[in-house]
Design a protein around this motif. Structure first.
Motif, PDB file in Angstrom:
ATOM      1  N   ARG A  53       0.788  -0.996  -0.101  1.00 57.01           N
ATOM      2  CA  ARG A  53       0.061  -0.087  -0.047  1.00 57.01           C
ATOM      3  C   ARG A  53       0.817   1.174  -0.145  1.00 57.01           C
ATOM      4  N   ILE A  54       0.247   2.397  -0.587  1.00 56.26           N
ATOM      5  CA  ILE A  54       1.066   3.562  -0.449  1.00 56.26           C
ATOM      6  C   ILE A  54       0.521   4.551   0.309  1.00 56.26           C
ATOM      7  N   LEU A  55       1.787   5.334   0.926  1.00 54.50           N
ATOM      8  CA  LEU A  55       1.492   6.493   1.890  1.00 54.50           C
ATOM      9  C   LEU A  55       2.020   7.450   1.626  1.00 54.50           C
ATOM     10  N   GLY A  56       1.608   8.741   1.584  1.00 55.32           N
ATOM     11  CA  GLY A  56       1.920  10.181   1.547  1.00 55.32           C
ATOM     12  C   GLY A  56       2.207  10.590   3.004  1.00 55.32           C
ATOM     13  N   GLY A  57       1.731  11.774   3.171  1.00 57.15           N
ATOM     14  CA  GLY A  57       1.840  12.468   4.322  1.00 57.15           C
ATOM     15  C   GLY A  57       0.961  11.882   5.597  1.00 57.15           C
ATOM     16  N   GLY A  58       0.057  11.073   5.221  1.00 59.04           N
ATOM     17  CA  GLY A  58      -0.843  10.261   6.186  1.00 59.04           C
ATOM     18  C   GLY A  58      -1.849  11.307   6.716  1.00 59.04           C
ATOM     19  N   SER A  59      -2.310  12.180   6.134  1.00 57.67           N
ATOM     20  CA  SER A  59      -3.362  13.098   6.578  1.00 57.67           C
ATOM     21  C   SER A  59      -4.758  12.808   6.157  1.00 57.67           C
ATOM     22  N   ASN A  60      -4.772  11.891   5.501  1.00 62.01           N
ATOM     23  CA  ASN A  60      -6.363  11.551   5.249  1.00 62.01           C
ATOM     24  C   ASN A  60      -6.630  10.023   5.122  1.00 62.01           C
ATOM     25  N   VAL A  61      -5.868   9.371   6.300  1.00 65.59           N
ATOM     26  CA  VAL A  61      -5.887   7.936   6.397  1.00 65.59           C
ATOM     27  C   VAL A  61      -6.556   7.554   7.775  1.00 65.59           C
ATOM     28  N   VAL A  73       1.339   4.470  -8.527  1.00 64.79           N
ATOM     29  CA  VAL A  73       2.160   5.260  -7.614  1.00 64.79           C
ATOM     30  C   VAL A  73       2.561   6.895  -8.237  1.00 64.79           C
ATOM     31  N   VAL A  74       2.095   7.525  -7.593  1.00 63.88           N
ATOM     32  CA  VAL A  74       2.432   8.980  -8.109  1.00 63.88           C
ATOM     33  C   VAL A  74       3.657   9.282  -7.645  1.00 63.88           C
ATOM     34  N   LEU A  75       4.549   9.861  -8.683  1.00 63.88           N
ATOM     35  CA  LEU A  75       5.957   9.887  -8.442  1.00 63.88           C
ATOM     36  C   LEU A  75       6.213  11.680  -8.337  1.00 63.88           C
ATOM     37  N   ASN A  86      -7.650  14.705  -5.126  1.00 63.04           N
ATOM     38  CA  ASN A  86      -8.209  16.150  -5.707  1.00 63.04           C
ATOM     39  C   ASN A  86      -8.262  17.009  -4.631  1.00 63.04           C
ATOM     40  N   ALA A  87      -7.640  17.229  -3.721  1.00 61.37           N
ATOM     41  CA  ALA A  87      -7.658  17.993  -2.333  1.00 61.37           C
ATOM     42  C   ALA A  87      -8.249  19.547  -2.789  1.00 61.37           C
ATOM     43  N   GLY A  88      -8.759  20.059  -2.009  1.00 68.80           N
ATOM     44  CA  GLY A  88      -9.343  21.456  -2.471  1.00 68.80           C
ATOM     45  C   GLY A  88      -9.829  22.255  -1.155  1.00 68.80           C
ATOM     46  N   ALA A  89     -10.359  23.246  -1.421  1.00 70.75           N
ATOM     47  CA  ALA A  89     -10.902  24.239  -0.228  1.00 70.75           C
ATOM     48  C   ALA A  89     -11.468  25.410  -0.925  1.00 70.75           C
ATOM     49  N   ILE A 131      -3.765  23.314   4.091  1.00 70.59           N
ATOM     50  CA  ILE A 131      -4.209  21.703   4.090  1.00 70.59           C
ATOM     51  C   ILE A 131      -2.818  20.899   4.126  1.00 70.59           C
ATOM     52  N   PRO A 132      -2.921  19.943   4.959  1.00 73.96           N
ATOM     53  CA  PRO A 132      -1.824  19.400   5.240  1.00 73.96           C
ATOM     54  C   PRO A 132      -1.443  18.304   4.286  1.00 73.96           C
ATOM     55  N   GLY A 133      -0.238  17.459   4.365  1.00 72.23           N
ATOM     56  CA  GLY A 133       0.188  16.596   3.447  1.00 72.23           C
ATOM     57  C   GLY A 133       0.923  16.887   2.038  1.00 72.23           C
ATOM     58  N   THR A 134       1.134  15.664   1.374  1.00 73.13           N
ATOM     59  CA  THR A 134       1.909  15.868   0.245  1.00 73.13           C
ATOM     60  C   THR A 134       1.235  16.240  -1.125  1.00 73.13           C
ATOM     61  N   VAL A 135       1.952  16.782  -1.924  1.00 74.48           N
ATOM     62  CA  VAL A 135       1.362  17.129  -3.235  1.00 74.48           C
ATOM     63  C   VAL A 135       1.052  15.995  -4.034  1.00 74.48           C
ATOM     64  N   THR A 181      -8.226  31.422   9.345  1.00 73.46           N
ATOM     65  CA  THR A 181      -9.384  30.773   9.834  1.00 73.46           C
ATOM     66  C   THR A 181      -9.442  29.297   9.814  1.00 73.46           C
ATOM     67  N   ARG A 182      -8.483  28.446   9.038  1.00 70.94           N
ATOM     68  CA  ARG A 182      -8.543  27.301   9.299  1.00 70.94           C
ATOM     69  C   ARG A 182      -8.046  26.795  10.865  1.00 70.94           C
ATOM     70  N   GLU A 183      -6.841  27.627  11.372  1.00 64.35           N
ATOM     71  CA  GLU A 183      -6.393  27.234  12.514  1.00 64.35           C
ATOM     72  C   GLU A 183      -7.404  27.488  13.762  1.00 64.35           C
TER      73      GLU A 183
HETATM   74  C1  LIG Z   1      -6.202  19.104   9.881  1.00 62.43           C
HETATM   75  C2  LIG Z   1      -6.610  18.635   8.407  1.00 62.43           C
HETATM   76  C3  LIG Z   1      -7.068  19.670   7.606  1.00 62.43           C
HETATM   77  C4  LIG Z   1      -7.471  18.947   6.125  1.00 62.43           C
HETATM   78  N1  LIG Z   1      -8.074  19.952   5.284  1.00 62.43           N
HETATM   79  C5  LIG Z   1      -8.300  19.497   3.957  1.00 62.43           C
HETATM   80  C6  LIG Z   1      -9.154  20.259   2.922  1.00 62.43           C
HETATM   81  O1  LIG Z   1      -9.396  21.407   3.339  1.00 62.43           O
HETATM   82  N2  LIG Z   1      -9.287  19.979   1.850  1.00 62.43           N
HETATM   83  C7  LIG Z   1      -8.866  18.571   1.616  1.00 62.43           C
HETATM   84  O2  LIG Z   1      -9.183  18.243   0.339  1.00 62.43           O
HETATM   85  N3  LIG Z   1      -8.351  17.682   2.403  1.00 62.43           N
HETATM   86  C8  LIG Z   1      -8.121  18.190   3.705  1.00 62.43           C
HETATM   87  N4  LIG Z   1      -7.613  17.178   4.636  1.00 62.43           N
HETATM   88  C9  LIG Z   1      -7.135  15.939   4.018  1.00 62.43           C
HETATM   89  C10 LIG Z   1      -5.692  15.714   3.711  1.00 62.43           C
HETATM   90  O3  LIG Z   1      -4.894  16.758   4.163  1.00 62.43           O
HETATM   91  C11 LIG Z   1      -5.779  15.742   1.966  1.00 62.43           C
HETATM   92  O4  LIG Z   1      -6.411  14.835   1.639  1.00 62.43           O
HETATM   93  C12 LIG Z   1      -4.142  15.584   1.686  1.00 62.43           C
HETATM   94  O5  LIG Z   1      -4.154  15.905   0.050  1.00 62.43           O
HETATM   95  C13 LIG Z   1      -3.819  13.884   1.588  1.00 62.43           C
HETATM   96  O6  LIG Z   1      -2.410  13.964   1.399  1.00 62.43           O
HETATM   97  P1  LIG Z   1      -1.165  12.959   2.113  1.00 62.43           P
HETATM   98  O7  LIG Z   1      -0.082  13.130   1.479  1.00 62.43           O
HETATM   99  O8  LIG Z   1      -1.365  13.232   3.422  1.00 62.43           O
HETATM  100  O9  LIG Z   1      -2.116  11.617   1.703  1.00 62.43           O
HETATM  101  P2  LIG Z   1      -2.226  10.221   2.537  1.00 62.43           P
HETATM  102  O10 LIG Z   1      -3.248  10.562   3.808  1.00 62.43           O
HETATM  103  O11 LIG Z   1      -0.897   9.716   2.956  1.00 62.43           O
HETATM  104  O12 LIG Z   1      -3.066   9.340   1.679  1.00 62.43           O
HETATM  105  C14 LIG Z   1      -4.120   9.547   1.134  1.00 62.43           C
HETATM  106  C15 LIG Z   1      -4.396   8.614  -0.183  1.00 62.43           C
HETATM  107  O13 LIG Z   1      -3.715   8.919  -1.089  1.00 62.43           O
HETATM  108  C16 LIG Z   1      -2.719   7.850  -1.526  1.00 62.43           C
HETATM  109  N5  LIG Z   1      -1.805   8.243  -1.813  1.00 62.43           N
HETATM  110  C17 LIG Z   1      -0.882   9.256  -1.108  1.00 62.43           C
HETATM  111  N6  LIG Z   1       0.191   9.577  -1.957  1.00 62.43           N
HETATM  112  C18 LIG Z   1       0.113   9.018  -3.106  1.00 62.43           C
HETATM  113  C19 LIG Z   1       1.198   8.587  -4.109  1.00 62.43           C
HETATM  114  N7  LIG Z   1       2.355   9.264  -4.171  1.00 62.43           N
HETATM  115  N8  LIG Z   1       0.675   7.738  -4.888  1.00 62.43           N
HETATM  116  C20 LIG Z   1      -0.398   7.102  -4.696  1.00 62.43           C
HETATM  117  N9  LIG Z   1      -1.230   7.047  -3.889  1.00 62.43           N
HETATM  118  C21 LIG Z   1      -0.706   7.971  -2.799  1.00 62.43           C
HETATM  119  C22 LIG Z   1      -2.912   6.819  -0.298  1.00 62.43           C
HETATM  120  O14 LIG Z   1      -2.552   5.671  -0.521  1.00 62.43           O
HETATM  121  C23 LIG Z   1      -4.204   7.123   0.390  1.00 62.43           C
HETATM  122  O15 LIG Z   1      -5.111   6.277  -0.349  1.00 62.43           O
HETATM  123  C24 LIG Z   1      -7.008  17.641   5.896  1.00 62.43           C
HETATM  124  C25 LIG Z   1      -6.454  16.968   6.721  1.00 62.43           C
HETATM  125  C26 LIG Z   1      -6.234  17.452   8.047  1.00 62.43           C
HETATM  126  C27 LIG Z   1      -5.370  16.719   8.934  1.00 62.43           C
END
Ligand SMILES: Cc1cc2nc3c(=O)[nH]c(=O)nc-3n(C[C@H](O)[C@H](O)[C@H](O)COP(=O)(O)OP(=O)(O)OC[C@H]3O[C@@H](n4cnc5c(N)ncnc54)[C@H](O)[C@@H]3O)c2cc1C
Length: 312
Positions: free
Chosen positions: A58-66, A178-180, A132-135, A121-125, A204-206
């Motif tokens: 399984r693939i993990l990025g920043g772990g902010s959506n799992v 896997v997104v590189l 498709n993160a957004g706000a 928004i936390p996490g990786t690009v 605002t988000r804080e």
């Molecule tokens: C405090 C807080 C606020 C947030 N606010 C928002 C917001 O306003 N809008 C929003 O859209 N999200 C928000 N999020 C959710 C999260 O930050 C986003 O979804 C973020 O883009 C996830 O990125 P990540 O790197 O942490 O991914 P992860 O949590 O590590 O992974 C998410 C999913 O993507 C997959 N993945 C990750 N990296 C890769 C890769 N390189 N290749 C293939 N698959 C991959 C993983 O397998 C998993 O299924 C928030 C989270 C927190 C904790």
């Protein structure tokens, strides 16, 4: 610990690694195997390791959506750590592991418009592109030009169209890619103005996400008005509809979600769509609360809420 040798260097695959420090929700037991990959050779090596052992990866990025499981996660968890960021005129190319915040900062400093509302928004690009993160009515897909992926055999580039972006959706969520990295294309803007917007949004988000909060962001997706029945729509306060979406928070608050609790997981008393870990929360608590709330929303509004978070 297993040292797995690649041509370029030695990558370490660790055994029985605790999961909770790997996610912002701070939940989870242990994963059978874990490694970080900084380049393609390491990724190939990691996948070869999993295939040889006949275990899933399984693939993990920043772990902010799992949400990780409480017990043992079988297989290999691969954290993508491919870095590097480069700007050329109105384009930014970044490795998947570059923090979205760093990409946004780079774009704003260069007076490039398009990502400023995603500030905070936390996490990786890479993770942002996958989901498709957004706000504030904008999402990263608006600036994505192409995405570099590894499809299990080779690397290739997907155009924006091929990514099939939708609201918190993309093809990348449903394929074993896997997104590189990604190349983003921006419009010209005013660095000062963009900086102001970004700062205001972060402030605002804080207020919603206090520093140190253990959560995965919004738990459920908002609901697209075009996907709901007339009967459902008749039960919704129209003034709460934003940009064609019914906020999940509104539906959840209407069924009394605020302040609800299961074990160590509670719903914030100021936002119905915010699941928080008090410190001893379990994935089981999360699933239980989620089930109860989904049922309540279904019975009251006829809407099936869908998780934005990803269960592992
Ligand atoms: C405090 C807080 C606020 C947030 N606010 C928002 C917001 O306003 N809008 C929003 O859209 N999200 C928000 N999020 C959710 C999260 O930050 C986003 O979804 C973020 O883009 C996830 O990125 P990540 O790197 O942490 O991914 P992860 O949590 O590590 O992974 C998410 C999913 O993507 C997959 N993945 C990750 N990296 C890769 C890769 N390189 N290749 C293939 N698959 C991959 C993983 O397998 C998993 O299924 C928030 C989270 C927190 C904790």
């Amino acid at each position: 610990m297993i040292a797995s040798t690649t041509k370029a260097n030695t990558m370490t695959i660790r055994k029985n690694v605790p999961l909770s420090p790997l996610s912002t929700f701070r939940i989870g037991g242990r994963v059978e195997y874990f490694c970080e990959v900084r380049r393609l050779e390491e990724l190939s090596e990691a996948v070869r390791f999993a295939r040889a052992k006949k275990i899933p990866y399984r693939i993990l990025g920043g772990g902010s959506n799992v949400v990780f499981p409480d017990g043992k996660l079988k297989g290999l968890l691969i954290k993508v750590s491919v870095g590097g960021i480069k700007r050329e005129k109105n384009r930014i190319t970044a490795g998947a592991a570059v923090l979205l915040a760093d990409v946004i900062r780079t774009s704003i400093r260069a007076g490039l418009k398009g990502l400023e509302t995603l500030s905070g928004i936390p996490g990786t690009v890479g993770g942002a592109v996958v989901g498709n993160a957004g706000a504030y009515g904008h999402s990263i897909s608006e600036v994505v030009e192409r995405v570099k992926i590894w499809d299990g055999k080779k690397t290739r580039e997907l155009s924006k169209k091929e990514c099939q972006f939708g609201y918190r959706e993309s093809i990348l969520k449903h394929k074993p890619y896997v997104v590189l990295g990604t190349t983003l294309k921006f419009r010209k803007g005013d660095a000062k103005k963009l900086g102001k917007i970004s700062k205001r949004i972060i402030k605002t988000r804080e207020r919603k996400y206090k520093p140190g909060i253990k959560c995965p962001g919004s738990f459920f997706k908002n609901v697209l008005v075009k996907n709901v029945s007339k009967k459902t729509l008749s039960k919704i306060d129209k003034s709460r509809i934003i940009e064609g979406k019914i906020p999940a928070g509104y539906l959840l608050e209407a069924v009394g979600a605020k302040g609800m609790r299961s074990g160590g997981i509670y719903i914030a008393d100021f936002h119905g769509n915010l699941f928080v870990n008090s410190g001893r929360g379990k994935a089981e608590d999360v699933k239980k609360l989620s089930r109860i709330l989904k049922n309540k929303v279904w019975r009251r509004f006829g809407v099936r809420l869908e998780e934005e978070v990803r269960y592992f």
